[in-house]
Design an enzyme around this catalytic site. Structure first.
Site, PDB file in Angstrom:
ATOM      1  CG  ASP A   1      12.250 -26.400 -31.601  1.00 40.06           C
ATOM      2  OD1 ASP A   1      13.323 -26.978 -31.810  1.00 40.06           O
ATOM      3  OD2 ASP A   1      11.140 -26.889 -31.891  1.00 40.06           O
TER       4      ASP A   1
ATOM      5  CB  SER B   1      14.349 -32.193 -30.499  1.00 40.72           C
ATOM      6  OG  SER B   1      13.791 -32.730 -31.685  1.00 40.72           O
TER       7      SER B   1
ATOM      8  CG  MET C   1       9.326 -22.449 -34.761  1.00 42.41           C
ATOM      9  SD  MET C   1       9.833 -23.993 -33.979  1.00 42.41           S
ATOM     10  CE  MET C   1      11.094 -24.586 -35.112  1.00 42.41           C
TER      11      MET C   1
ATOM     12  CG  MET D   1       7.630 -32.543 -38.528  1.00 38.93           C
ATOM     13  SD  MET D   1       9.204 -32.253 -39.347  1.00 38.93           S
ATOM     14  CE  MET D   1      10.183 -31.633 -37.967  1.00 38.93           C
TER      15      MET D   1
ATOM     16  CG  ASP E   1      10.586 -31.492 -33.392  1.00 39.50           C
ATOM     17  OD1 ASP E   1       9.967 -30.452 -33.106  1.00 39.50           O
ATOM     18  OD2 ASP E   1      11.747 -31.717 -33.028  1.00 39.50           O
TER      19      ASP E   1
ATOM     20  CG  HIS F   1       6.956 -28.283 -32.246  1.00 39.94           C
ATOM     21  ND1 HIS F   1       8.205 -27.946 -32.729  1.00 39.94           N
ATOM     22  CD2 HIS F   1       6.077 -27.456 -32.890  1.00 39.94           C
ATOM     23  CE1 HIS F   1       8.089 -26.976 -33.611  1.00 39.94           C
ATOM     24  NE2 HIS F   1       6.806 -26.663 -33.744  1.00 39.94           N
TER      25      HIS F   1
ATOM     26  CG  HIS G   1      10.774 -30.608 -28.550  1.00 37.71           C
ATOM     27  ND1 HIS G   1       9.914 -29.584 -28.183  1.00 37.71           N
ATOM     28  CD2 HIS G   1      10.923 -30.500 -29.897  1.00 37.71           C
ATOM     29  CE1 HIS G   1       9.571 -28.896 -29.263  1.00 37.71           C
ATOM     30  NE2 HIS G   1      10.177 -29.426 -30.319  1.00 37.71           N
TER      31      HIS G   1
ATOM     32  CG  MET H   1       5.930 -28.313 -36.720  1.00 40.83           C
ATOM     33  SD  MET H   1       7.695 -28.684 -36.790  1.00 40.83           S
ATOM     34  CE  MET H   1       7.795 -29.907 -35.482  1.00 40.83           C
TER      35      MET H   1
HETATM   36  C1  DX5 Z   1      12.386 -28.281 -36.332  1.00 34.92           C
HETATM   37  C2  DX5 Z   1      12.107 -28.830 -34.974  1.00 34.92           C
HETATM   38  C3  DX5 Z   1      13.210 -28.774 -33.969  1.00 34.92           C
HETATM   39  C4  DX5 Z   1      14.462 -29.473 -34.354  1.00 34.92           C
HETATM   40  C5  DX5 Z   1      15.574 -29.036 -33.473  1.00 34.92           C
HETATM   41  O1  DX5 Z   1      11.196 -28.308 -37.058  1.00 34.92           O
HETATM   42  O2  DX5 Z   1      11.004 -28.148 -34.395  1.00 34.92           O
HETATM   43  O3  DX5 Z   1      12.747 -29.280 -32.722  1.00 34.92           O
HETATM   44  O4  DX5 Z   1      14.342 -30.854 -34.285  1.00 34.92           O
HETATM   45  O5  DX5 Z   1      16.714 -29.667 -33.948  1.00 34.92           O
HETATM   46  P1  DX5 Z   1      18.127 -28.948 -33.906  1.00 34.92           P
HETATM   47  O6  DX5 Z   1      18.434 -28.707 -32.458  1.00 34.92           O
HETATM   48  O7  DX5 Z   1      19.021 -29.937 -34.543  1.00 34.92           O
HETATM   49  O8  DX5 Z   1      18.002 -27.665 -34.674  1.00 34.92           O
HETATM   50 ZN    ZN Z   2      10.331 -28.697 -32.284  1.00 36.00          ZN
END
Ligand code: DX5
Ligand code: ZN
Length: 222
Positions: A174, A7, A136, A36, A34, A65, A32, A67
């Site tokens: 994740d 990620s 999650m 947001m 993220d 992903h 990956h 969010m």
């Molecule tokens: C959290 C994300 C994850 C996160 C994982 O909202 O969806 O993908 O970045 O990071 P680590 O591996 O550091 O928990």
């Molecule tokens: Zn994620």
């Protein structure tokens, strides 16, 4: 085969390209992202323009992903930018079937994401329409959080649900995964393992990626 998905949330964005190349040399299977928006989760990251730049230089699949709110509005932009997999939260969508069909109609793999405190029963119907489920194992919003141990039980239960309802569905997990728990998590049923800080906090990203990938390979032999 178990897949490793770094990620980039935990990357150093000043040298993002170099760090992604190091992950790929180390054996990363996909990347990956993220995404947001500061509404669905209390953090803001990046949009499709970042995927678009990376796509031009990177041959492994991109996994977005989302969010964010108003997913239907942005799904086409992410797929156009190069996302090969797009996942949306079951908590965030009254018309999830429509959103999943939209993702598939645009040629990407469709995934549904479930937060740590959402009952797995929320997935029962939706498993018929997805290519993958993202479980999650932290609350979404930030990298570097601690793995919620109850996730192992949920993962096992989800695996048996998937086998009963739609065995083609892959399970991605994740949050809080690192070298100390990746084997246990893989053996509990995960097919795709997202790792952020467990890779990017390392001084040697290529070696750390390779180490985690080798742990995944060894977990398959156990
Ligand atoms: C959290 C994300 C994850 C996160 C994982 O909202 O969806 O993908 O970045 O990071 P680590 O591996 O550091 O928990
Ligand atoms: Zn994620």
């Amino acid at each position: 085969m178990k897949l490793l998905a770094p990620s980039i949330l935990s990357a150093d964005f000043y040298v993002l390209g170099e760090q992604i190349s190091a992950c790929i040399r180390g054996g990363a299977d996909l990347l990956h992202f993220d995404v947001m928006d500061g509404h669905f989760v209390p953090n803001i990251t990046f949009g499709p323009v970042v995927l678009e730049s990376i796509k031009k230089h990177c041959s492994i699949p991109l996994d977005a992903h989302l969010m964010i709110e108003n997913v239907d509005k942005y799904i086409p932009d992410f797929i156009k930018a190069g996302a090969d997999m797009v996942s949306i939260h079951v908590e965030n969508n009254h018309h999830i079937h429509r959103s999943l069909e939209l993702i598939k109609s645009l040629g990407a793999k469709a995934g549904v994401v479930i937060n740590p405190a959402t009952p797995l029963s929320a997935l029962e119907e939706v498993l018929l329409y997805v290519d993958f489920v993202l479980l999650m194992s932290v609350n979404p919003g930030f990298g570097g959080q601690k793995f919620i141990t109850r996730s192992i039980e949920r993962l096992k239960k989800l695996k048996s649900m998937v086998l009963g309802i739609n065995p083609k569905v892959l399970i991605e997990i994740d949050g809080g995964i690192n070298e100390s728990n990746i084997v246990e998590v893989a053996q509990a049923g995960a097919d795709i393992l997202v790792v952020g800080s467990g890779i990017f906090a390392s001084q040697d990203i290529e070696a750390q990626t390779r180490k985690l990938k080798n742990l995944l390979i060894s977990s398959e032999a156990l």
